[in-house]
Design a protein around this motif. Sequence first.
Motif, PDB file in Angstrom:
ATOM      1  N   GLU A  50       0.836  -1.207   0.000  1.00 56.52           N
ATOM      2  CA  GLU A  50       0.000   0.000   0.000  1.00 56.52           C
ATOM      3  C   GLU A  50       0.864   1.247   0.000  1.00 56.52           C
ATOM      4  N   ASN A  51       0.442   2.231  -0.810  1.00 57.70           N
ATOM      5  CA  ASN A  51       1.071   3.540  -0.741  1.00 57.70           C
ATOM      6  C   ASN A  51       0.568   4.270   0.490  1.00 57.70           C
ATOM      7  N   ILE A  52       1.293   5.263   0.987  1.00 57.70           N
ATOM      8  CA  ILE A  52       0.707   6.105   2.024  1.00 57.70           C
ATOM      9  C   ILE A  52      -0.419   6.905   1.370  1.00 57.70           C
ATOM     10  N   PRO A  53      -1.458   7.260   2.138  1.00 58.30           N
ATOM     11  CA  PRO A  53      -2.712   7.732   1.518  1.00 58.30           C
ATOM     12  C   PRO A  53      -2.690   9.178   1.030  1.00 58.30           C
ATOM     13  N   ILE A  54      -1.659   9.534   0.297  1.00 55.82           N
ATOM     14  CA  ILE A  54      -1.631  10.878  -0.298  1.00 55.82           C
ATOM     15  C   ILE A  54      -1.526  10.780  -1.812  1.00 55.82           C
ATOM     16  N   TYR A  55      -1.449   9.542  -2.322  1.00 60.35           N
ATOM     17  CA  TYR A  55      -1.249   9.353  -3.758  1.00 60.35           C
ATOM     18  C   TYR A  55      -2.505   8.790  -4.422  1.00 60.35           C
ATOM     19  N   ARG A  56      -2.668   9.101  -5.722  1.00 58.26           N
ATOM     20  CA  ARG A  56      -3.774   8.508  -6.486  1.00 58.26           C
ATOM     21  C   ARG A  56      -3.633   6.983  -6.514  1.00 58.26           C
ATOM     22  N   LEU A  57      -2.380   6.516  -6.637  1.00 55.76           N
ATOM     23  CA  LEU A  57      -2.127   5.069  -6.713  1.00 55.76           C
ATOM     24  C   LEU A  57      -2.171   4.499  -5.294  1.00 55.76           C
ATOM     25  N   GLU A  58      -3.226   3.725  -4.983  1.00 57.45           N
ATOM     26  CA  GLU A  58      -3.379   3.235  -3.609  1.00 57.45           C
ATOM     27  C   GLU A  58      -2.455   2.070  -3.293  1.00 57.45           C
ATOM     28  N   GLU A  59      -2.186   1.228  -4.311  1.00 59.00           N
ATOM     29  CA  GLU A  59      -1.341   0.063  -4.071  1.00 59.00           C
ATOM     30  C   GLU A  59      -0.537  -0.255  -5.330  1.00 59.00           C
ATOM     31  N   PHE A  60       0.537  -0.979  -5.118  1.00 58.20           N
ATOM     32  CA  PHE A  60       1.424  -1.319  -6.230  1.00 58.20           C
ATOM     33  C   PHE A  60       2.029  -2.691  -5.969  1.00 58.20           C
ATOM     34  N   GLY A  61       2.444  -3.348  -7.038  1.00 57.58           N
ATOM     35  CA  GLY A  61       3.153  -4.613  -6.885  1.00 57.58           C
ATOM     36  C   GLY A  61       4.596  -4.329  -6.501  1.00 57.58           C
ATOM     37  N   PHE A  62       5.185  -5.217  -5.730  1.00 59.48           N
ATOM     38  CA  PHE A  62       6.600  -5.029  -5.356  1.00 59.48           C
ATOM     39  C   PHE A  62       7.323  -6.362  -5.489  1.00 59.48           C
ATOM     40  N   ILE A  63       8.349  -6.386  -6.322  1.00 59.14           N
ATOM     41  CA  ILE A  63       9.164  -7.601  -6.484  1.00 59.14           C
ATOM     42  C   ILE A  63      10.290  -7.526  -5.452  1.00 59.14           C
ATOM     43  N   HIS A  64      10.246  -8.437  -4.485  1.00 58.73           N
ATOM     44  CA  HIS A  64      11.244  -8.438  -3.403  1.00 58.73           C
ATOM     45  C   HIS A  64      12.513  -9.166  -3.813  1.00 58.73           C
ATOM     46  N   ASP A  65      12.354 -10.301  -4.484  1.00 61.28           N
ATOM     47  CA  ASP A  65      13.502 -11.156  -4.786  1.00 61.28           C
ATOM     48  C   ASP A  65      13.308 -11.872  -6.105  1.00 61.28           C
ATOM     49  N   VAL A  66      14.363 -11.959  -6.864  1.00 56.77           N
ATOM     50  CA  VAL A  66      14.421 -12.880  -8.008  1.00 56.77           C
ATOM     51  C   VAL A  66      15.769 -13.564  -7.900  1.00 56.77           C
ATOM     52  N   TRP A  67      15.776 -14.865  -8.013  1.00 51.22           N
ATOM     53  CA  TRP A  67      17.039 -15.609  -7.918  1.00 51.22           C
ATOM     54  C   TRP A  67      17.022 -16.742  -8.927  1.00 51.22           C
ATOM     55  N   VAL A  68      18.120 -16.904  -9.641  1.00 52.39           N
ATOM     56  CA  VAL A  68      18.279 -18.065 -10.526  1.00 52.39           C
ATOM     57  C   VAL A  68      19.630 -18.703 -10.187  1.00 52.39           C
ATOM     58  N   GLU A  69      19.629 -20.013 -10.021  1.00 51.89           N
ATOM     59  CA  GLU A  69      20.873 -20.726  -9.731  1.00 51.89           C
ATOM     60  C   GLU A  69      21.916 -20.403 -10.795  1.00 51.89           C
ATOM     61  N   PRO A  70      23.166 -20.176 -10.375  1.00 45.41           N
ATOM     62  CA  PRO A  70      24.202 -19.814 -11.352  1.00 45.41           C
ATOM     63  C   PRO A  70      24.264 -20.754 -12.556  1.00 45.41           C
ATOM     64  N   SER A  71      24.075 -22.057 -12.321  1.00 47.10           N
ATOM     65  CA  SER A  71      24.184 -23.023 -13.432  1.00 47.10           C
ATOM     66  C   SER A  71      23.049 -22.889 -14.443  1.00 47.10           C
ATOM     67  N   ALA A  72      21.975 -22.200 -14.032  1.00 46.37           N
ATOM     68  CA  ALA A  72      20.804 -22.091 -14.920  1.00 46.37           C
ATOM     69  C   ALA A  72      20.664 -20.689 -15.515  1.00 46.37           C
ATOM     70  N   ARG A  73      21.642 -19.841 -15.258  1.00 49.96           N
ATOM     71  CA  ARG A  73      21.516 -18.457 -15.740  1.00 49.96           C
ATOM     72  C   ARG A  73      21.746 -18.349 -17.239  1.00 49.96           C
ATOM     73  N   LYS A  74      21.333 -17.221 -17.776  1.00 45.72           N
ATOM     74  CA  LYS A  74      21.481 -16.878 -19.192  1.00 45.72           C
ATOM     75  C   LYS A  74      20.746 -17.850 -20.106  1.00 45.72           C
ATOM     76  N   SER A  75      19.616 -18.340 -19.604  1.00 44.31           N
ATOM     77  CA  SER A  75      18.767 -19.154 -20.486  1.00 44.31           C
ATOM     78  C   SER A  75      17.335 -18.621 -20.491  1.00 44.31           C
ATOM     79  N   GLY A  76      17.136 -17.449 -19.908  1.00 50.17           N
ATOM     80  CA  GLY A  76      15.821 -16.817 -19.975  1.00 50.17           C
ATOM     81  C   GLY A  76      14.919 -17.082 -18.779  1.00 50.17           C
ATOM     82  N   ALA A  77      15.432 -17.773 -17.744  1.00 49.58           N
ATOM     83  CA  ALA A  77      14.566 -18.110 -16.597  1.00 49.58           C
ATOM     84  C   ALA A  77      14.074 -16.856 -15.875  1.00 49.58           C
TER      85      ALA A  77
END
Length: 128
Positions: A50-77
Amino acid sequence: MLPDVVDRYARWLPTRANDPRSVFLVAERSATTTDAAPALVGFLIATIEENIPIYRLEEFGFIHDVWVEPSARKSGAATALVTEALRRFRTLSITQVRLETAAINEPARRLFTRCGFRIGTIDMLVEL
Ligand SMILES: CC(C)(COP(=O)(O)OP(=O)(O)OC[C@H]1O[C@@H](n2cnc3c(N)ncnc32)[C@H](O)[C@@H]1OP(=O)(O)O)[C@@H](O)C(=O)NCCC(=O)NCCS
């Protein structure tokens, strides 16, 4: 970070995993033989905040973490994980998704730029 970061994360994660509007995704590598299980090679954790209640946008998505194992990287995961998270947020009528990443993390910055993110605000900090 705090010394008990793993315990703290383990306590925080289930509370948000139980929120039906959170987006928790995993990436699997297909099994190489018919009797083997697919291998877990990556994950993405995102929630709705939730945004603090002074903005038109009341809520937003938030990506906290993305992780890909080193052996699987650079393949589009990671690109697939972020693309799917954005798709799910759209279906939840979320119109903006945010995240934070270290300025020096160039692979992450390229990933998020490729997925449509732009720099919004710039954090400034000072150690006291
Ligand atoms: C950042 C991170 C998530 C990227 O994961 P990834 O799965 O390697 O990402 P992708 O495969 O989607 O894209 C990576 C690169 O591979 C390329 N690529 C994708 N599919 C490919 C393929 N089939 N063949 C060759 N290259 C490919 C992409 O174009 C991209 O190139 P670029 O970095 O030059 O722009 C990963 O490095 C990681 O887990 N880092 C540690 C955690 C982290 O920093 N997370 C982000 C901050 S929250």
